[in-house]
Structure formats: structure tokens, C-alpha cells
Design an enzyme around this catalytic site. Sequence first.
Site, PDB file in Angstrom:
ATOM      1  N   PRO A 145       3.336  33.911   3.160  1.00  0.00           N
ATOM      2  CA  PRO A 145       3.636  32.740   3.917  1.00  0.00           C
ATOM      3  C   PRO A 145       3.725  32.927   5.541  1.00  0.00           C
ATOM      4  O   PRO A 145       4.810  32.574   6.023  1.00  0.00           O
ATOM      5  CB  PRO A 145       4.610  31.731   3.599  1.00  0.00           C
ATOM      6  CG  PRO A 145       5.382  32.887   2.848  1.00  0.00           C
ATOM      7  CD  PRO A 145       4.642  33.847   2.251  1.00  0.00           C
ATOM      8  N   CYS A 146       2.858  33.547   6.166  1.00  0.00           N
ATOM      9  CA  CYS A 146       2.903  34.065   7.625  1.00  0.00           C
ATOM     10  C   CYS A 146       3.167  32.913   8.375  1.00  0.00           C
ATOM     11  O   CYS A 146       3.577  33.139   9.613  1.00  0.00           O
ATOM     12  CB  CYS A 146       1.712  35.158   7.983  1.00  0.00           C
ATOM     13  SG  CYS A 146       0.137  34.634   7.733  1.00  0.00           S
ATOM     14  N   HIS A 147       2.786  31.529   8.176  1.00  0.00           N
ATOM     15  CA  HIS A 147       2.859  30.590   8.959  1.00  0.00           C
ATOM     16  C   HIS A 147       4.288  30.031   9.102  1.00  0.00           C
ATOM     17  O   HIS A 147       4.665  29.461  10.091  1.00  0.00           O
ATOM     18  CB  HIS A 147       2.180  29.153   8.201  1.00  0.00           C
ATOM     19  CG  HIS A 147       2.740  29.094   6.909  1.00  0.00           C
ATOM     20  ND1 HIS A 147       2.380  29.595   5.665  1.00  0.00           N
ATOM     21  CD2 HIS A 147       3.527  28.028   6.303  1.00  0.00           C
ATOM     22  CE1 HIS A 147       2.866  29.162   4.849  1.00  0.00           C
ATOM     23  NE2 HIS A 147       3.524  28.057   5.220  1.00  0.00           N
TER      24      HIS A 147
END
Length: 157
Positions: free
Chosen positions: A128-130
Site C-alpha cells: 500500500p504505497c498510497h
Amino acid sequence: MRYYDTFKSPQGEILLVATEGGLAGLYFKGQKYFPKKDKAWQRTPNHAPLRQAKRELAQYFAGRRKRFEVALDPDGTPFQHSVWKQISKVAYGKSATYGELARRAGHAGSARAAGGATGRNPLSIIVPCHRIMGADGSLTGYAGGLARKRALLELES
């Protein structure tokens, strides 16, 4: 061998790419670093990692999944893998900065390099780089676009 299929999400079409070992890529159509399909790739909707990823993504977008369990097999350098591993530890509904990410990956002072590795994350949403923010908490860079980053964070809030 690479296997692929697509998934229609509320944030647009997603290309899923897998190997025998697991999911290797999850890309929003038109995102930065979107891969070119190789002629050797096979569209195989029932390939186990692809089937599982589609099921888990549907649950995630419906608000019923906070953690992914599909096996992963992304290509990357040892440094990138160390950063992606730390990104995976950022819990649903939480966030971290690039500096924190670098420190947790054992590379304190390498926030810019951690940002580069984050941008090259081939497994958007699942890794989850967001959830990674600028030092001041601002929304910065997302290969899928800031509007999608904002929407994913809103889904998780």
C-alpha cells in the site's frame, strides 16, 4: 512465464500480472511504469494468484478486506524489496512518511531513495504505497495519480 488478467475497479481498470510463484504486478491502466505486455505473456484468468488477487481486490473495494493474503513475487532490487516490505507493514487507515519508511528499512537518511523505491512498487494497493506521505504529511507522488491516492485513502478512513 507471466500470466495476466484485468480487474475493473472503482478507480479504473487494473492489469494484474503473475508468475508461478505469485502476483508480480498490479497496475492501474495508464499509470507511470505501466508494463508493456510481452508476446510470451498468457491471459489466464483462472491462474490461482490472479484469481485470488481479483477476489481480494473486490473485497477491499467493498470495504471488507484490510489485509491481502495473495502470494507475491515482484521483481526488484534488494533495497526495493526492503522498502516494499516496510510499506506492507503500514496498517490499513494509517500512514507513514518516506523518512520513516527509510529508517524502518534500515536506511535512515535515505528518504529520497525510499521514495524512488516506493514509486517503483509494482504492487499498488496490495503493497500500500498510497499510505506513504511527504515529511509534512502532504500527499506526494503516486504512480497511479494523486486523485487515486486520495480516493484509496478515503476508502480506508
